[in-house]
Scaffold this active site. Sequence first.
Site, PDB file in Angstrom:
ATOM      1  N   LYS A 146      -1.024   9.059  15.177  1.00  0.00           N
ATOM      2  CA  LYS A 146      -1.383   7.741  15.332  1.00  0.00           C
ATOM      3  C   LYS A 146      -2.323   7.312  16.881  1.00  0.00           C
ATOM      4  O   LYS A 146      -3.114   6.634  16.834  1.00  0.00           O
ATOM      5  CB  LYS A 146      -0.167   6.851  15.416  1.00  0.00           C
ATOM      6  N   LYS A 174      -2.270  10.508   0.660  1.00  0.00           N
ATOM      7  CA  LYS A 174      -1.089   9.632   0.273  1.00  0.00           C
ATOM      8  C   LYS A 174      -1.672   8.221  -0.021  1.00  0.00           C
ATOM      9  O   LYS A 174      -2.567   7.639   0.543  1.00  0.00           O
ATOM     10  CB  LYS A 174      -0.318   9.456   1.508  1.00  0.00           C
ATOM     11  N   LYS A 182      -2.031   1.459   2.013  1.00  0.00           N
ATOM     12  CA  LYS A 182      -2.618   0.224   1.853  1.00  0.00           C
ATOM     13  C   LYS A 182      -3.765   0.078   2.670  1.00  0.00           C
ATOM     14  O   LYS A 182      -4.708  -0.943   2.729  1.00  0.00           O
ATOM     15  CB  LYS A 182      -1.613  -0.801   2.455  1.00  0.00           C
TER      16      LYS A 182
END
Length: 332
Positions: free
Chosen positions: A113, A196, A199
């Site tokens: 991240k 994956k 969203k």
Amino acid sequence: MFKPRVLSGVQPTGNLHLGNYLGAIRNWVPFQQTHECVYMLADLHAITVPQDPIKLRQSVRETAAALIACGINPNTSVIFPQSAVSAHAELAWVLSCLTPLGWLNRMTQFKDKAGKNKDNAGLGLYSYPVLMAADILTYHATHVPVGEDQKQHLELARDIAGAFNRAYGTEFFPLPEPMIMGEATRVMSLRDGKKKMSKSDESDYSRINLTDDADAIAQKFKKAKTDTIEGISWDAENRPEIANLITIYAALSDIKKEEVVQQFAGAQTSAFKSALTDLAVAKLSPITAKMRVLLEDVDSLDGILKNGAERANELAQPILKNAYNLVGFWRS
Ligand code: TRP
């Protein structure tokens, strides 16, 4: 009868999709029979990356509505926004003082991240797993259902519980057991079987949203990427997209992948996709409908969350108080 306590959390996001449903939320439902369940909308975790305040608050509602629509019963399970219970942040501070930087430096999610420029990453993103440990420990939860990607954080939570117990010569915190949800529930993008479902994928065709209607679901499966090999067979390496559709079919119908393959071995891809569409619509439309009803009555939904927060506080406060007293803090 003694029921062990389960705790899990989901970050509030708008746009919940099939991956969230099959990979996480759905697995939380059966624990309600056998465990005392505490389910948290992790908005403290959400702000480790920038969030719009209005959207954040609404995302908590949407995610709560999704949980309830999927079968989490707010009367028996405790469902609440993390930010409404101060014990999480209060215990996190103590735990952060017991967590060596070396342990945090191993966390792969932070590395992913934070990207290349680690100096720009926030301290909260770095200490994210410490807050997660606090979430679990402040309820003395012993069982924590999470996806594979959270396994490392769970192991750290065990280490941190052990560090507290050693530092204060106690066995106050039970070591939580991770319950890893198997690879069977990893749902991939409909556009790329190696990524994956997410969203944040720019193509809406990559995912089935929990708010999609029957037409949208049909369109998305129709356009889903496949290959030119005849028939339906399991070959995760060479046919990742077909494997993903098989996985989704198996999960939605609660049967084994092998059975899906047997059933559709000779079928054309288009026929398999249309059966999958029918199945997905049948399973998801009652959830979508229930979510809509819940979200239309914001006052009732907020009432459910407020009540959940009160119950969560009642569970967490005495444990926090004991922990603070063990540390030598002032808390009565
Ligand atoms: N970090 C978890 C996720 O993104 C959510 C979460 C926050 C959580 N606190 C937790 C999960 C405590 C289990 C236990 O999926």
